[in-house]
Design a protein around this motif. Structure first.
Motif, PDB file in Angstrom:
ATOM      1  N   PRO A   1       0.802  -1.231   0.000  1.00  8.48           N
ATOM      2  CA  PRO A   1       0.000   0.000   0.000  1.00  8.48           C
ATOM      3  C   PRO A   1       0.830   1.275   0.000  1.00  8.48           C
ATOM      4  CG  PRO A   1      -0.767  -1.553   1.668  1.00  8.48           C
ATOM      5  CD  PRO A   1       0.533  -2.084   1.159  1.00  8.48           C
ATOM      6  N   GLU A   2       2.004   1.217   0.615  1.00  9.08           N
ATOM      7  CA  GLU A   2       2.826   2.420   0.697  1.00  9.08           C
ATOM      8  C   GLU A   2       4.297   2.037   0.800  1.00  9.08           C
ATOM      9  OE1 GLU A   2       2.794   6.587   3.213  1.00  9.08           O
ATOM     10  OE2 GLU A   2       2.540   4.720   4.333  1.00  9.08           O
ATOM     11  N   LEU A   3       5.096   2.627  -0.065  1.00  7.79           N
ATOM     12  CA  LEU A   3       6.547   2.469   0.007  1.00  7.79           C
ATOM     13  C   LEU A   3       7.147   3.777   0.477  1.00  7.79           C
ATOM     14  CD1 LEU A   3       9.164   0.850  -0.513  1.00  7.79           C
ATOM     15  CD2 LEU A   3       9.181   1.811  -2.821  1.00  7.79           C
ATOM     16  N   GLU A   4       7.801   3.734   1.632  1.00  7.36           N
ATOM     17  CA  GLU A   4       8.526   4.893   2.129  1.00  7.36           C
ATOM     18  C   GLU A   4      10.006   4.701   1.854  1.00  7.36           C
ATOM     19  OE1 GLU A   4       7.527   5.464   6.250  1.00  7.36           O
ATOM     20  OE2 GLU A   4       5.717   6.589   5.716  1.00  7.36           O
ATOM     21  N   VAL A   5      10.649   5.750   1.370  1.00  6.92           N
ATOM     22  CA  VAL A   5      12.066   5.689   1.021  1.00  6.92           C
ATOM     23  C   VAL A   5      12.833   6.714   1.843  1.00  6.92           C
ATOM     24  CG1 VAL A   5      13.778   5.951  -0.806  1.00  6.92           C
ATOM     25  CG2 VAL A   5      11.566   4.903  -1.322  1.00  6.92           C
TER      26      VAL A   5
ATOM     27  N   THR B   1      10.989   1.064   3.451  1.00  7.87           N
ATOM     28  CA  THR B   1      10.107  -0.051   3.757  1.00  7.87           C
ATOM     29  C   THR B   1      10.740  -1.389   3.377  1.00  7.87           C
ATOM     30  OG1 THR B   1       8.244   1.409   3.261  1.00  7.87           O
ATOM     31  CG2 THR B   1       7.760  -0.924   3.501  1.00  7.87           C
ATOM     32  N   GLY B   2      10.661  -2.326   4.312  1.00 10.31           N
ATOM     33  CA  GLY B   2      11.218  -3.656   4.099  1.00 10.31           C
ATOM     34  C   GLY B   2      10.511  -4.674   4.969  1.00 10.31           C
ATOM     35  N   PRO B   3      11.051  -5.871   5.093  1.00  8.73           N
ATOM     36  CA  PRO B   3      10.382  -6.921   5.865  1.00  8.73           C
ATOM     37  C   PRO B   3      10.105  -6.558   7.318  1.00  8.73           C
ATOM     38  CG  PRO B   3      12.124  -7.858   4.519  1.00  8.73           C
ATOM     39  CD  PRO B   3      12.258  -6.371   4.406  1.00  8.73           C
ATOM     40  N   ALA B   4      10.964  -5.745   7.927  1.00 12.19           N
ATOM     41  CA  ALA B   4      10.780  -5.382   9.334  1.00 12.19           C
ATOM     42  C   ALA B   4       9.766  -4.258   9.518  1.00 12.19           C
ATOM     43  CB  ALA B   4      12.118  -4.970   9.949  1.00 12.19           C
ATOM     44  N   SER B   5       9.313  -3.641   8.429  1.00  7.60           N
ATOM     45  CA  SER B   5       8.369  -2.528   8.505  1.00  7.60           C
ATOM     46  C   SER B   5       6.959  -3.035   8.798  1.00  7.60           C
ATOM     47  CB  SER B   5       8.358  -1.739   7.190  1.00  7.60           C
ATOM     48  OG  SER B   5       9.649  -1.287   6.864  1.00  7.60           O
TER      49      SER B   5
ATOM     50  N   ASN C   1       3.214  -3.657   8.245  1.00  8.49           N
ATOM     51  CA  ASN C   1       2.233  -3.773   7.173  1.00  8.49           C
ATOM     52  C   ASN C   1       0.970  -3.046   7.620  1.00  8.49           C
ATOM     53  OD1 ASN C   1       0.236  -4.552   5.365  1.00  8.49           O
ATOM     54  ND2 ASN C   1       0.859  -6.703   5.308  1.00  8.49           N
ATOM     55  N   PRO C   2       0.606  -1.939   6.956  1.00 10.59           N
ATOM     56  CA  PRO C   2      -0.551  -1.168   7.416  1.00 10.59           C
ATOM     57  C   PRO C   2      -1.857  -1.950   7.383  1.00 10.59           C
ATOM     58  CG  PRO C   2       0.181  -0.414   5.254  1.00 10.59           C
ATOM     59  CD  PRO C   2       1.225  -1.354   5.760  1.00 10.59           C
ATOM     60  N   GLU C   3      -1.891  -3.024   6.628  1.00  9.27           N
ATOM     61  CA  GLU C   3      -3.121  -3.815   6.542  1.00  9.27           C
ATOM     62  C   GLU C   3      -3.275  -4.782   7.715  1.00  9.27           C
ATOM     63  OE1 GLU C   3      -2.938  -5.653   2.726  1.00  9.27           O
ATOM     64  OE2 GLU C   3      -3.550  -3.834   1.647  1.00  9.27           O
ATOM     65  N   THR C   4      -2.170  -5.090   8.393  1.00  9.82           N
ATOM     66  CA  THR C   4      -2.235  -6.037   9.512  1.00  9.82           C
ATOM     67  C   THR C   4      -1.781  -5.443  10.833  1.00  9.82           C
ATOM     68  OG1 THR C   4       0.014  -6.888   9.176  1.00  9.82           O
ATOM     69  CG2 THR C   4      -1.765  -7.927   7.905  1.00  9.82           C
ATOM     70  N   GLY C   5      -1.021  -4.341  10.760  1.00  9.26           N
ATOM     71  CA  GLY C   5      -0.457  -3.766  11.976  1.00  9.26           C
ATOM     72  C   GLY C   5       0.738  -4.532  12.506  1.00  9.26           C
ATOM     73  N   GLU C   6       1.197  -5.529  11.787  1.00  7.50           N
ATOM     74  CA  GLU C   6       2.346  -6.349  12.162  1.00  7.50           C
ATOM     75  C   GLU C   6       3.454  -6.186  11.125  1.00  7.50           C
ATOM     76  OE1 GLU C   6       2.474  -8.043  14.944  1.00  7.50           O
ATOM     77  OE2 GLU C   6       0.388  -7.676  15.540  1.00  7.50           O
ATOM     78  N   PRO C   7       4.703  -6.528  11.500  1.00  4.25           N
ATOM     79  CA  PRO C   7       5.775  -6.487  10.496  1.00  4.25           C
ATOM     80  C   PRO C   7       5.455  -7.388   9.305  1.00  4.25           C
ATOM     81  CG  PRO C   7       6.697  -6.714  12.694  1.00  4.25           C
ATOM     82  CD  PRO C   7       5.212  -6.898  12.837  1.00  4.25           C
ATOM     83  N   TYR C   8       5.886  -6.951   8.124  1.00  4.13           N
ATOM     84  CA  TYR C   8       5.663  -7.761   6.928  1.00  4.13           C
ATOM     85  C   TYR C   8       6.301  -9.148   7.058  1.00  4.13           C
ATOM     86  CZ  TYR C   8       3.967  -3.946   3.895  1.00  4.13           C
ATOM     87  OH  TYR C   8       3.235  -2.955   3.304  1.00  4.13           O
TER      88      TYR C   8
END
Length: 402
Positions: free
Chosen positions: A22-26, A99-103, A105-112
């Motif tokens: 949903p969102e990539l932050e750089v 944004t990466g695996p440790a970020s 996930n706005p859809e779950t509220g948990e890390p990707y």
């Protein structure tokens, strides 16, 4: 030196694999003043960050990764921030603000975790292009990078040939060879066989520190040369106060804990404090998968649309990306009618030479940014009248030692 640093949201981002987030932050840092035609993008290596040069506000980023090219980027240095507007961005899939695996996930509220899409160097390049659009930078004077950052540089010439005038891939190649693929595979298995990796779902703790530490140690051996390791460590035993980081077999008490072991343990301990294991998996996959010729008949075809100039730089003791691999890349650039210099540095340091030998890297890079392949420290072996191919120019340590 003027510095800006922050994170830019690129909104929804679709990766080459076809998946989106949903969102990539750089996260990025920029140094100097943009004047319209003086932007230089620096691409970091595997575990680097946007923090390429030191500055007053660097206290937060210095804990992540030190100013990794501070001897090259800054006022009066090879990439002179008095002349150039220098941008460095952390790549998607990393853990230093982008944004990466440790970020989360706005859809779950948990890390990707491992639900994060697979990333490619093409994804890195497209994210950088979108970031530069947000920063109001339509085109680049140059793109510069070492190691896998050099592959990122090549992808710029391939994907956005009209957006960059000069490229400088340093200690890089068009693809990773089978030996390095093997080492990277072992490093990833060190992580994924750590029980604490837990299929990538470890963010509630504990972290797979042992696996990540072993992966980093394998990487360090790849970055050093046989000669540099012999000179630095030999077979010496570590100091009396040295403590082992890993459990030892019962016979170990009879034998010395060697200096080289202590060094690798120390580097691993520092690394696991600042890096994410899943990111290491994702980024090494991106590097190993990279093939400049992908989608084209050859490397030269992939570079055919680029009409700028190129500086390829390699180091004699680098067995990660060898001089021969660099010369093959340089030949592909020449075959694509790109004005190219291949600058070879005689060095015992191995792959890390591009980071630890600013006296050898700086002069040719500075001259290339200013004058292209005609820079006096780049190469002087072209015969323009006979239109002979530009040969690579060996450079000895003593020429630019400080």
């Amino acid at each position: 030196m003027e510095v800006e640093r922050g994170t830019v949201s690129l909104g929804e981002f679709e990766f080459e694999c076809g998946e989106s987030i949903p969102e990539l932050e750089v996260a990025y840092e920029a140094y100097g003043e943009f004047t319209g035609d003086n932007a230089v993008l620096v691409c970091h290596a595997l575990t680097g960050s946007a923090h390429v040069a030191s500055h007053r506000d660097a206290t937060e980023t210095s804990g992540q990764a030190r100013a990794w090219w501070d001897d090259i980027v800054g006022p009066g240095k090879a990439i002179d921030t008095n002349e150039y507007y220098v941008v460095c961005a952390n790549v998607p899939g990393s853990c230093y603000g982008t944004t990466g695996p440790a970020s989360e996930n706005p859809e779950t509220g948990e890390p990707y975790g491992t639900d994060f899409p697979p990333v490619t160097i093409g994804d890195w390049t497209d994210a950088q292009r979108e970031l530069l659009d947000e920063l109001g930078i339509p085109a680049l004077h140059a793109v510069v990078g070492g190691s896998v950052g050099g592959m990122n540089v090549l992808e710029w010439a391939k994907r956005h040939p009209d957006h960059v005038d000069r490229i400088a891939p340093i200690a890089a190649a068009a693809r990773v060879d089978s030996q390095c693929l093997a080492f990277d595979a072992i490093a990833r298995r060190a992580i994924t066989t750590d029980p604490d990796w837990n299929g990538g779902d470890y963010y509630a703790g504990p972290d797979p520190d042992d696996g990540l530490a072993l992966a980093r140690q394998i990487g360090h051996v790849m970055y050093l040369s046989k000669a540099s390791m012999e000179k630095k460590f030999g077979r010496r035993a570590a100091g009396r106060d040295a403590m082992r980081s890993f459990p030892a077999d019962p016979a170990a008490s009879f034998f010395p804990y060697r200096d080289v072991e202590s060094y690798l343990d120390y580097q691993a301990e520092r690394f696991v404090e600042r890096f994410d294991a899943n990111s290491y998996l994702y980024l090494t996959r991106a590097m190993d998968n990279y093939d400049l010729a992908s989608g084209f008949e050859s490397d030269s075809d992939a570079l055919a649309a680029f009409d700028g100039e190129a500086l390829v730089m390699s180091f004699t003791a680098d067995w990660h990306f060898t001089v021969d691999q660099a010369e093959t890349l340089a030949e592909s650039l020449r075959d694509a009618d790109v004005e190219t210099a291949h600058h070879v540095v005689e060095s015992d340091h191995g792959h890390d030479a591009f980071l630890v030998e600013p006296g050898n890297v700086g002069p040719p890079l500075s001259d290339f940014l200013a004058d292209g392949v005609d820079g006096t420290a780049v190469s002087d072996t072209v015969d323009d009248e006979t239109e002979e191919s530009r040969e690579f120019a060996p450079v000895h340590n003593s020429l630019f030692s400080t």
